[in-house]
Design a protein around this motif. Structure first.
Motif, mmCIF file in Angstrom:
data_model
loop_
_atom_site.group_PDB
_atom_site.id
_atom_site.type_symbol
_atom_site.label_atom_id
_atom_site.label_comp_id
_atom_site.label_asym_id
_atom_site.label_seq_id
_atom_site.Cartn_x
_atom_site.Cartn_y
_atom_site.Cartn_z
ATOM 1 N N PHE A 147 0.404 -1.353 -0.262
ATOM 2 C CA PHE A 147 0.217 -0.103 -0.120
ATOM 3 C C PHE A 147 1.426 1.064 -0.153
ATOM 4 O O PHE A 147 1.742 1.284 0.592
ATOM 5 C CB PHE A 147 -1.056 -0.062 1.106
ATOM 6 C CG PHE A 147 -1.827 -1.524 1.296
ATOM 7 C CD1 PHE A 147 -2.495 -1.626 0.213
ATOM 8 C CD2 PHE A 147 -2.509 -1.213 2.714
ATOM 9 C CE1 PHE A 147 -3.186 -2.848 0.230
ATOM 10 C CE2 PHE A 147 -3.284 -2.846 2.559
ATOM 11 C CZ PHE A 147 -3.398 -3.438 1.376
ATOM 12 N N ALA A 148 0.288 2.385 -1.092
ATOM 13 C CA ALA A 148 1.308 4.012 -0.312
ATOM 14 C C ALA A 148 -0.451 4.710 -0.280
ATOM 15 O O ALA A 148 -0.987 4.525 -0.463
ATOM 16 C CB ALA A 148 1.356 3.970 -1.911
ATOM 17 N N MET A 149 0.673 5.844 -0.023
ATOM 18 C CA MET A 149 -0.623 7.243 0.055
ATOM 19 C C MET A 149 -0.204 8.468 0.362
ATOM 20 O O MET A 149 1.284 8.619 0.240
ATOM 21 C CB MET A 149 -0.730 6.870 1.606
ATOM 22 C CG MET A 149 -0.156 7.039 2.743
ATOM 23 S SD MET A 149 -0.713 7.186 5.097
ATOM 24 C CE MET A 149 -1.920 9.051 4.536
ATOM 25 N N ASP A 150 -1.166 9.579 -0.220
ATOM 26 C CA ASP A 150 -1.258 10.616 -0.396
ATOM 27 C C ASP A 150 -1.376 11.327 0.693
ATOM 28 O O ASP A 150 -2.860 11.918 0.906
ATOM 29 C CB ASP A 150 -1.013 10.852 -1.579
ATOM 30 C CG ASP A 150 -0.461 12.670 -1.909
ATOM 31 O OD1 ASP A 150 -0.349 13.198 -0.903
ATOM 32 O OD2 ASP A 150 -1.171 13.029 -2.454
ATOM 33 N N ALA A 151 -0.654 11.694 1.802
ATOM 34 C CA ALA A 151 -1.949 12.617 3.205
ATOM 35 C C ALA A 151 -2.016 13.896 2.428
ATOM 36 O O ALA A 151 -2.948 13.960 2.940
ATOM 37 C CB ALA A 151 -0.656 12.740 4.143
#
Length: 428
Positions: free
Chosen positions: A246-250
């Motif tokens: 998984f990856a995220m852009d806060a």
């Protein structure tokens, strides 16, 4: 004697992007000196919704047309000022072309001509040169060493300014880490995406999509999102962390309150300090196979980024988007301060191809990962697919495997994969 392929015409026009807002398209025509054959290439310019304050300036008309978002003044800059300056130049001299454009603008942030003008011309010149030489664009840009396909980071759940829901963080992505080829990674990502839709539907959640093709359900926290992603991965027959990470852009700058020096989460009804943000990320890394956090803190919080790097930089990619805005000066600062370990590359943040490629080279020399990225307001153009292969970038962000302006980039990479004999991913 060097080959001369002379620029004989440049024409800009106003078109619509994927959000129905105006943007720029540019045609560049060049003519070979020896045969007189004319070659024309067309490229277009994307536009972001979540933009960093240090990005190059995207000019808009500001009059009643299109609610002030028209770009006819930018079209005029292209068809008159830039055209006049570049006519007669060799379309193969990309660095010289871009330098001429930069000098004509005369500002650090392209506020005179507009980055949407300068970038459209810059990209179209590169595409025209590749066509004139009868070369694939990735090969023209990267030479014989362009051999590596990027691993896709697919934005499957949208929040923040990319969706009208309660989710505060902006993007949640799946990354097919066990795939050995791009086509396999794309298939894995699409399968998880469809299982995610089924799970959301079963729970009565909305499965309408946001700007980048991800679903926009009314979830409230990152934990809720990652639990759904975990279920979708398992439903698809894969193992979280082993097959799909998984990856995220806060997009933390969008949450930041400068006066109070805190991050406000209206969906969660929570306020967090910088230290609490870092603790939240530590929790998410402990609980889920999270390998990348983009814009984890505000775009000016250099000391906070240093602390973030010290705390979790050995466990995840810490990606600077608003922090770096594809600007070599800011990337150099981040390297000196040891404030991150990866750079998100958006060509329209800086305004010319040469400057974007310089930024990529700088981060690679420093051992940083580069992630080539689309924008939320996209066109059908696939230039970034070729760019990612040209510079051997490790990753590409082009949204969910949904919506034509997103899949155009992925489909171009499938075509490129067929042209490369060594197209397998490097092992993680």
């Amino acid at each position: 004697m060097s080959l001369m392929i002379q620029i004989v015409d440049i024409h800009g026009r106003e078109i619509l992007d994927s959000r129905g807002n105006p943007t720029i398209e540019v045609e560049v025509t060049a003519q070979t000196e020896t045969t007189g054959k004319k070659i024309t290439a067309i490229e277009s310019v994307p536009s972001g919704a979540s933009t960093g304050k240090f990005e190059a300036v995207e000019l808009r008309d500001g009059n009643p047309r299109y609610f002030g978002l028209g770009v006819l003044n930018v079209v005029d800059h292209i068809n008159n000022r830039i055209r006049k300056e570049l006519l007669g130049m060799n379309v193969l001299d990309q660095v010289k072309i871009d330098r001429r454009i930069i000098e004509l603008d005369g500002t650090d942030n392209k506020e005179n001509l507009g980055a949407n003008a300068t970038l459209g011309v810059s990209l179209a010149c590169a595409s025209c040169a590749a066509k004139a030489l009868d070369m694939p664009l990735f090969r023209y840009l990267g030479g014989t060493n362009a051999k590596r396909l990027p691993r896709p980071m697919m934005n499957v759940i949208n929040g923040g300014v990319h969706a009208a829901n309660l989710l505060d963080f902006q993007e949640f992505m799946i990354v097919p880490v066990s795939a050995s080829t791009f086509s396999e990674a794309l298939r894995m990502g699409a399968e998880v995406y469809h299982y995610l839709k089924l799970l959301l539907h079963e729970d009565g959640m909305l499965t309408a999509v946001g700007d980048e093709g991800g679903f926009a359900p009314d979830l409230h926290t990152a934990d809720e999102v990652f639990r759904y992603l975990t279920k979708a991965v398992e439903k698809a027959g894969y193992k979280p962390g082993e097959d799909i990470a998984f990856a995220m852009d806060a997009a933390a700058s969008e949450l930041y309150d400068e006066e109070r020096d805190v991050y406000i989460f209206p969906g969660e009804e929570v306020i967090r300090s910088a230290d609490e943000m870092i603790s939240l990320y530590e929790h998410l890394i402990d609980e889920y196979p999270l390998i990348s956090i983009e814009d984890g803190l505000n775009e000016e919080a250099w000391e906070g980024w240093q602390k973030l790097k010290q705390r979790i930089g050995d466990r995840v990619m810490l990606v600077g988007d608003d922090l770096f805005v594809t600007n070599s000066k800011r990337i150099r600062c981040g390297i000196e301060l040891d404030a991150a370990n990866a750079v998100l590359v958006k060509v329209n943040q800086i305004g010319t191809l040469t400057e974007a490629m310089d930024a990529i080279e700088l981060c690679h020399r420093a051992g940083y990962q580069s992630i080539i990225s689309h924008r939320s307001g996209e066109t059908e153009g696939s230039f970034i697919s070729d760019l990612a292969v040209a510079v051997n970038s490790g990753y590409i962000k082009s949204g969910a495997p949904c919506r034509g302006e997103r899949t155009a980039k992925y489909n171009e990479l499938l075509r490129i994969e067929e042209q490369l004999t060594l197209a397998k991913f490097e092992k993680r």
